[in-house]
Design a protein around this motif. Structure first.
Motif, mmCIF file in Angstrom:
data_model
loop_
_atom_site.group_PDB
_atom_site.id
_atom_site.type_symbol
_atom_site.label_atom_id
_atom_site.label_comp_id
_atom_site.label_asym_id
_atom_site.label_seq_id
_atom_site.Cartn_x
_atom_site.Cartn_y
_atom_site.Cartn_z
ATOM 1 N N GLY A 151 -19.557 14.881 0.375
ATOM 2 C CA GLY A 151 -20.757 14.089 0.612
ATOM 3 C C GLY A 151 -21.109 13.903 2.069
ATOM 4 O O GLY A 151 -22.129 13.278 2.388
ATOM 5 N N ALA A 152 -20.275 14.442 2.969
ATOM 6 C CA ALA A 152 -20.490 14.224 4.403
ATOM 7 C C ALA A 152 -21.724 14.956 4.907
ATOM 8 O O ALA A 152 -22.084 16.015 4.402
ATOM 9 C CB ALA A 152 -19.263 14.683 5.189
ATOM 10 N N PRO A 153 -22.377 14.416 5.916
ATOM 11 C CA PRO A 153 -23.491 15.141 6.553
ATOM 12 C C PRO A 153 -22.949 16.309 7.363
ATOM 13 O O PRO A 153 -21.742 16.389 7.621
ATOM 14 C CB PRO A 153 -24.114 14.070 7.460
ATOM 15 C CG PRO A 153 -22.985 13.144 7.774
ATOM 16 C CD PRO A 153 -22.125 13.099 6.544
ATOM 17 N N PRO A 154 -23.805 17.228 7.784
ATOM 18 C CA PRO A 154 -23.337 18.335 8.631
ATOM 19 C C PRO A 154 -22.714 17.808 9.928
ATOM 20 O O PRO A 154 -23.155 16.794 10.483
ATOM 21 C CB PRO A 154 -24.619 19.130 8.909
ATOM 22 C CG PRO A 154 -25.563 18.750 7.815
ATOM 23 C CD PRO A 154 -25.247 17.334 7.465
ATOM 24 N N SER A 155 -21.688 18.486 10.389
ATOM 25 C CA SER A 155 -21.073 18.108 11.658
ATOM 26 C C SER A 155 -22.059 18.322 12.804
ATOM 27 O O SER A 155 -22.953 19.170 12.733
ATOM 28 C CB SER A 155 -19.811 18.942 11.901
ATOM 29 O OG SER A 155 -18.849 18.692 10.899
ATOM 30 N N ASP A 156 -21.893 17.530 13.866
ATOM 31 C CA ASP A 156 -22.712 17.691 15.057
ATOM 32 C C ASP A 156 -21.827 17.489 16.275
ATOM 33 O O ASP A 156 -20.606 17.477 16.160
ATOM 34 C CB ASP A 156 -23.912 16.734 15.042
ATOM 35 C CG ASP A 156 -23.504 15.274 14.857
ATOM 36 O OD1 ASP A 156 -22.390 14.901 15.312
ATOM 37 O OD2 ASP A 156 -24.273 14.503 14.262
ATOM 38 N N PHE A 157 -22.429 17.337 17.435
ATOM 39 C CA PHE A 157 -21.611 17.239 18.648
ATOM 40 C C PHE A 157 -20.916 15.885 18.767
ATOM 41 O O PHE A 157 -20.006 15.719 19.574
ATOM 42 C CB PHE A 157 -22.468 17.504 19.889
ATOM 43 C CG PHE A 157 -23.513 16.450 20.169
ATOM 44 C CD1 PHE A 157 -23.231 15.372 20.998
ATOM 45 C CD2 PHE A 157 -24.778 16.532 19.581
ATOM 46 C CE1 PHE A 157 -24.194 14.406 21.251
ATOM 47 C CE2 PHE A 157 -25.738 15.568 19.833
ATOM 48 C CZ PHE A 157 -25.448 14.499 20.655
ATOM 49 N N VAL A 158 -21.320 14.905 17.943
ATOM 50 C CA VAL A 158 -20.669 13.587 17.979
ATOM 51 C C VAL A 158 -19.590 13.482 16.917
ATOM 52 O O VAL A 158 -18.472 13.050 17.195
ATOM 53 C CB VAL A 158 -21.708 12.463 17.783
ATOM 54 C CG1 VAL A 158 -21.015 11.090 17.803
ATOM 55 C CG2 VAL A 158 -22.773 12.526 18.866
ATOM 56 N N TRP A 159 -19.895 13.887 15.661
ATOM 57 C CA TRP A 159 -18.983 13.649 14.544
ATOM 58 C C TRP A 159 -18.707 14.937 13.769
ATOM 59 O O TRP A 159 -19.601 15.753 13.546
ATOM 60 C CB TRP A 159 -19.561 12.624 13.567
ATOM 61 C CG TRP A 159 -19.507 11.213 14.051
ATOM 62 C CD1 TRP A 159 -20.551 10.461 14.525
ATOM 63 C CD2 TRP A 159 -18.348 10.386 14.117
ATOM 64 N NE1 TRP A 159 -20.113 9.215 14.880
ATOM 65 C CE2 TRP A 159 -18.760 9.130 14.647
ATOM 66 C CE3 TRP A 159 -17.011 10.568 13.796
ATOM 67 C CZ2 TRP A 159 -17.877 8.074 14.833
ATOM 68 C CZ3 TRP A 159 -16.125 9.515 13.996
ATOM 69 C CH2 TRP A 159 -16.554 8.284 14.508
ATOM 70 N N SER A 160 -17.455 15.090 13.365
ATOM 71 C CA SER A 160 -17.060 16.065 12.353
ATOM 72 C C SER A 160 -16.140 15.342 11.374
ATOM 73 O O SER A 160 -15.698 14.217 11.624
ATOM 74 C CB SER A 160 -16.369 17.280 12.981
ATOM 75 O OG SER A 160 -15.275 16.876 13.790
ATOM 76 N N TYR A 161 -15.824 16.011 10.234
ATOM 77 C CA TYR A 161 -15.166 15.309 9.127
ATOM 78 C C TYR A 161 -14.114 16.223 8.498
ATOM 79 O O TYR A 161 -14.244 17.451 8.496
ATOM 80 C CB TYR A 161 -16.196 14.905 8.067
ATOM 81 C CG TYR A 161 -17.414 14.238 8.663
ATOM 82 C CD1 TYR A 161 -17.426 12.874 8.929
ATOM 83 C CD2 TYR A 161 -18.548 14.991 9.001
ATOM 84 C CE1 TYR A 161 -18.536 12.270 9.511
ATOM 85 C CE2 TYR A 161 -19.653 14.397 9.575
ATOM 86 C CZ TYR A 161 -19.646 13.038 9.834
ATOM 87 O OH TYR A 161 -20.736 12.437 10.413
ATOM 88 N N ALA A 162 -13.075 15.609 7.939
ATOM 89 C CA ALA A 162 -12.028 16.370 7.255
ATOM 90 C C ALA A 162 -11.373 15.479 6.218
ATOM 91 O O ALA A 162 -11.377 14.246 6.341
ATOM 92 C CB ALA A 162 -10.987 16.884 8.252
ATOM 93 N N ASP A 163 -10.804 16.116 5.180
ATOM 94 C CA ASP A 163 -10.083 15.354 4.153
ATOM 95 C C ASP A 163 -8.581 15.586 4.243
ATOM 96 O O ASP A 163 -7.839 15.283 3.311
ATOM 97 C CB ASP A 163 -10.600 15.679 2.751
ATOM 98 C CG ASP A 163 -10.390 17.134 2.363
ATOM 99 O OD1 ASP A 163 -10.010 17.938 3.239
ATOM 100 O OD2 ASP A 163 -10.600 17.465 1.181
ATOM 101 N N SER A 164 -8.129 16.133 5.367
ATOM 102 C CA SER A 164 -6.697 16.244 5.636
ATOM 103 C C SER A 164 -6.502 16.203 7.146
ATOM 104 O O SER A 164 -7.404 16.568 7.904
ATOM 105 C CB SER A 164 -6.109 17.534 5.058
ATOM 106 O OG SER A 164 -6.709 18.666 5.659
ATOM 107 N N ARG A 165 -5.345 15.749 7.580
ATOM 108 C CA ARG A 165 -5.076 15.682 9.015
ATOM 109 C C ARG A 165 -5.075 17.083 9.602
ATOM 110 O O ARG A 165 -4.470 17.992 9.067
ATOM 111 C CB ARG A 165 -3.742 14.988 9.273
ATOM 112 C CG ARG A 165 -3.750 13.513 8.903
ATOM 113 C CD ARG A 165 -2.452 12.823 9.277
ATOM 114 N NE ARG A 165 -2.514 11.406 8.941
ATOM 115 C CZ ARG A 165 -2.149 10.895 7.774
ATOM 116 N NH1 ARG A 165 -1.668 11.703 6.834
ATOM 117 N NH2 ARG A 165 -2.243 9.611 7.538
#
Length: 341
Positions: free
Chosen positions: A88-102
């Motif tokens: 459900g995450a938005p596309p990554s950008d220069f401020v934020w990226s996302y992951a479901d594992s370390r």
């Protein structure tokens, strides 16, 4: 008053609420927060609403200023939930990226981790590696290992490998993991372990990360067995596939050992391909095993989708006899553990 109705997807609602808040200014609030306690206040309760046993952390991103990780923290029952959150995450950008594992640390130079009140320099870690099939059994040594209570040492091992390899690579390619109090013979550091795991992954996956298949053979209760399985055959590879669907299909044409002859093998391959087509990405055939006139096809799928019904429809026209389809929740992929090469 209705006695029956569709069960509310409270997890899905909590995930949707999280991303709605995030898009409506929450991301900026977290980015501007001055301290850890402020970030905990902002993020903690919202992640807890998805599931109180999920873990989260903030880290520098490789291509963004900040990385937000929401993880099952090794709990197979929560991997699918963490993956739904990530989906459900938005596309990554220069401020934020996302992951479901370390994620693995960009550099191990000077990196330290804390366990049970002690700080450990990862540069002092030595590992011993023994390959077992498509996995690595690893022993972990640190000069301060003896200072750590026995029940906390495995935590140190996992934390060290999670930093070096990332959570997904650790769960996918590492088999047995054991702490030791003496340096292993021919041991080497965590940077070397990264290279060994990278080579192992390259051996069994293609350039897009797609698994390769291996052939297996042996003997079972019904005589000779032939099998095939994808590598890696690990839940961390596709954590959204938390439902095990077992197709038991008979075959008539067999050799003297009870194994499918070429005509039957071709029919069974067509069956597996047809099941894959009907799943439409909601699941995957990950293994099969044939013996004594019967072939079991192992499918893992998203339990929140109609994948099981699609599988039942796919096998309904099998011409060689009645087909059985069994469905169970299996987020840890225990049902195919015996086929891990």
């Amino acid at each position: 008053m209705a006695l029956f109705g569709r069960r509310r997807d409270t997890t899905g609602e909590a995930i949707a609420d999280f991303w709605a808040w995030w898009s409506d200014g929450g991301s900026g609030q977290v980015a501007m927060a001055d301290s850890g306690p402020d970030q905990v206040r902002l993020l903690g309760p919202r992640v807890e609403l998805i599931d109180p046993n999920l873990s989260w952390e903030l880290a520098p991103g490789s291509e963004s200023a900040h990385l937000l990780v929401v993880t099952a923290d090794g709990d197979p029952d929560l991997r699918a939930t963490a993956r739904r959150w990530l989906a459900g995450a938005p596309p990554s950008d220069f401020v934020w990226s996302y992951a479901d594992s370390r994620q693995p640390a960009a550099s191990l130079d000077g990196r330290r981790i804390g366990v049970d009140g002690h700080e450990f320099d990862l540069g002092s870690v030595q590992v011993g590696v023994r390959r077992t099939g498509s996995r690595l059994d690893v022993t972990v040594y640190h000069p301060q290992m003896a200072q750590v209570p026995a029940d906390k040492r495995i935590t140190l091992c996992f934390h060290a490998l999670d930093v070096a390899l990332g959570e997904e690579m650790t769960e996918t390619w590492i088999g047995e993991l054991a702490p030791v109090e003496a340096p292993p013979l021919d041991g080497f550091g965590l940077t070397g372990l990264r290279a060994v795991v990278r080579d192992l992954r390259g051996e069994f996956t293609d350039e897009n990360g797609e698994p390769q298949w291996i052939s297996l053979q042996g003997n079972g209760p019904r005589g000779a067995v032939i099998a095939g399985a994808q590598v890696p055959l690990a839940a961390a590879w596709a954590p959204q596939f938390d439902q095990h669907i077992v197709i038991t299909a008979p075959y008539r044409d067999r050799d003297d050992a009870g194994l499918p002859d070429p005509a039957a093998a071709e029919e069974l391959e067509r069956l597996r391909s047809h099941v894959t087509d009907r799943l439409e990405g909601q699941g995957r055939v990950v293994a099969y095993e044939c013996s004594g006139g019967t072939c079991q096809v192992h499918v893992y799928a998203e339990g929140s989708t109609p994948a099981a019904d699609q599988v039942k429809a796919a096998v309904a026209g099998w011409a060689n006899g009645a087909v059985r389809v069994a469905v169970e929740s299996d987020p840890g992929w225990a049902g195919v553990a015996h086929l891990r090469g």
